[in-house]
Design a protein around this motif. Structure first.
Motif, PDB file in Angstrom:
ATOM      1  N   HIS A 156      23.072 -54.106  17.828  1.00  0.00           N
ATOM      2  CA  HIS A 156      23.488 -52.738  17.528  1.00  0.00           C
ATOM      3  C   HIS A 156      24.681 -52.283  18.402  1.00  0.00           C
ATOM      4  O   HIS A 156      25.597 -51.612  17.920  1.00  0.00           O
ATOM      5  CB  HIS A 156      22.274 -51.829  17.768  1.00  0.00           C
ATOM      6  N   HIS A 160      28.485 -50.846  17.654  1.00  0.00           N
ATOM      7  CA  HIS A 160      29.192 -49.666  18.178  1.00  0.00           C
ATOM      8  C   HIS A 160      30.588 -50.045  18.690  1.00  0.00           C
ATOM      9  O   HIS A 160      31.526 -49.255  18.587  1.00  0.00           O
ATOM     10  CB  HIS A 160      28.388 -49.008  19.306  1.00  0.00           C
ATOM     11  N   SER A 184      25.406 -43.900  24.321  1.00  0.00           N
ATOM     12  CA  SER A 184      24.595 -43.500  23.168  1.00  0.00           C
ATOM     13  C   SER A 184      23.305 -42.861  23.668  1.00  0.00           C
ATOM     14  O   SER A 184      23.162 -42.548  24.851  1.00  0.00           O
ATOM     15  CB  SER A 184      24.304 -44.710  22.290  1.00  0.00           C
ATOM     16  N   ASP A 354      25.032 -43.841  14.483  1.00  0.00           N
ATOM     17  CA  ASP A 354      24.536 -45.081  13.882  1.00  0.00           C
ATOM     18  C   ASP A 354      24.901 -45.144  12.394  1.00  0.00           C
ATOM     19  O   ASP A 354      24.792 -44.147  11.680  1.00  0.00           O
ATOM     20  CB  ASP A 354      23.018 -45.154  14.052  1.00  0.00           C
TER      21      ASP A 354
HETATM   22 ZN    ZN Z   1      23.532 -46.321  18.275  1.00  0.00          ZN
END
Ligand code: ZN
Ligand code: KG4
Length: 387
Positions: A156, A160, A184, A354
């Motif tokens: 993930h 980003h 985040s 996200d």
């Molecule tokens: Zn995130």
């Protein structure tokens, strides 16, 4: 090559289909279909993300979202008759045994959809909430099984990073060494890259992540979840109205020699300040929000500046949900003007939070460079590191 990407690490259910063409360094990247369903309204009453609810919502929404994205990409070709054998249905049932609701929707709808023109299925494998990650992974495995399409597990946080490079129809090439500041709800990290996919963690938070601090402080100020956008809005008003500076908060670890952060002390300072001040007026709320935003920004800027001063950094990437913050963005833009040999990449505002486009982007780069992580037995890893 067409990539289908699935992201379910937290409280956003997201699916996208992108087409990539060309080679690394000159990669065209076209979004053919994209959809994102935020669960924020549902989690608000819990004051944060409630994992069991996130899992249930992902399971409920993945099939309809995929249908929508396939339709948008002009890849939804229904079949009059079911396409799977009884044996395949049994395999599906097994794969989705932990998500019975998802299995029912899958079996009734997706088994009547012909295999779309997709070459790889990218899915977030971590970090994030494991129950939520598992839904996306099991869904990807089921699609991979019925359509016989390979899977690409994606980190993930790498998503980003890549989100910052996605421009209209391209993924911008970057020069190395690059430094990524990832901010985040779950992470605050400074990561150095000597080349693509070679990550060195040079600093991180010792307690709360920046986004977490925004959310917790907002909660103390009786603002709704997620707190980042709320605090940002109030702070912006304070700046526009040129309100007096009446509160002073600490800048934790600003002068330490390392590149680590700590935000829990800042949060506690807000708690004490609120206890002392009692209920805040609207003006005071704006003033406190601005001071908090300033404190966070000062620390992030100082640590990043320290690295730019002492190391040869050609590219600075700032990604993650908190990078939506306007004050933070303009402060970093001002900073980078003093470093003409470093290029700043901030993600387009619509890709800061996200989403599945960034997961597709990371998969595109991995597929183009042949650096695809093993996909035989993808597991959800809540604490997956960049490596
Ligand atoms: Zn995130
Ligand atoms: O990357 P993200 O969408 O999810 C995670 O991977 O954690 O980041 C969410 C975080 C939340 O803590 C949210 O409050 C924060 O990003 N955030 C902001 C802003 N917009 C979102 N923080 C500060 N200012 C904003 N404008």
């Amino acid at each position: 090559m067409n990539i289908l990407a699935i992201e379910t690490s937290c409280d956003e259910t997201a699916v996208s289909i992108v087409r990539i063409e060309g080679s690394f360094g000159d990669l065209s990247f076209e979004v053919l279909g994209n959809s994102l369903l935020s669960q924020v309204e549902l989690h608000r009453e819990y004051g944060g993300v409630f994992p069991a609810l996130a899992k249930r919502e992902h399971a409920k929404n993945l099939v309809p979202i995929l249908e929508k994205v396939l339709t948008e990409a002009k890849m939804l070709t229904p079949s009059e008759t079911p396409l799977l054998s009884q044996e395949q249905i049994c395999e599906l049932k097994e794969l989705l045994s932990r998500e019975p609701e998802l299995f029912v929707q899958f079996a009734t709808i997706l088994t009547r959809v012909r295999k779309p023109d997709i070459d790889a299925i990218a899915v977030t494998a971590g970090p994030g909430l494991e129950p939520a990650l598992w839904v996306g992974i099991n869904f990807a495995k089921a699609l991979s099984a019925i359509w016989n399409i390979p899977m690409v597990p994606i980190n993930h946080m790498e998503g980003h990073i890549v989100a910052c490079l996605i421009r209209h129809r391209e993924i911008a090439p970057i020069e190395f060494p690059a430094l990524a500041l990832l901010i985040s709800g779950g992470h605050t990290e400074l990561v150095k890259m000597s080349e693509w996919f070679s990550y060195e963690l040079i600093g991180q938070t010792r307690d709360d992540a920046v986004g977490e601090a925004f959310d917790k402080v907002a909660r103390m100020m009786n603002l709704p979840y997620p707190g980042g956008p709320e605090i940002s809005r109030l702070a912006e008003s304070a700046r526009e109205e040129n309100l007096e500076h009446v509160f002073t908060l600490p800048r934790p670890m600003i002068d330490t020699d390392d590149f680590d952060f700590s935000f829990s002390g800042l949060k506690t300072a807000v708690l004490y300040l609120l206890r002392e001040t009692g209920e805040l007026s609207e003006t005071q709320q704006k003033q406190l929000a601005r001071e908090f935003e300033d404190a966070v920004t000062d620390v992030l800027i100082k640590k990043t500046k320290h690295i730019l001063e002492t190391q040869d950094i050609k590219t600075l990437i700032i990604g993650g949900g908190v990078s939506a913050n306007t004050h933070l963005r303009t402060t970093f833009e001002t900073l980078i003007a003093d470093y003409p040999h470093t290029t700043l990449f901030l993600s387009p505002k619509e890709l800061t939070g996200d989403n599945a486009i960034m997961i597709a982007g990371a998969a595109a780069l991995r597929l183009q460079t042949g650096k695809v992580p093993p996909a035989e037995d993808i597991v959800a890893n809540g604490n997956l590191r960049l490596h």
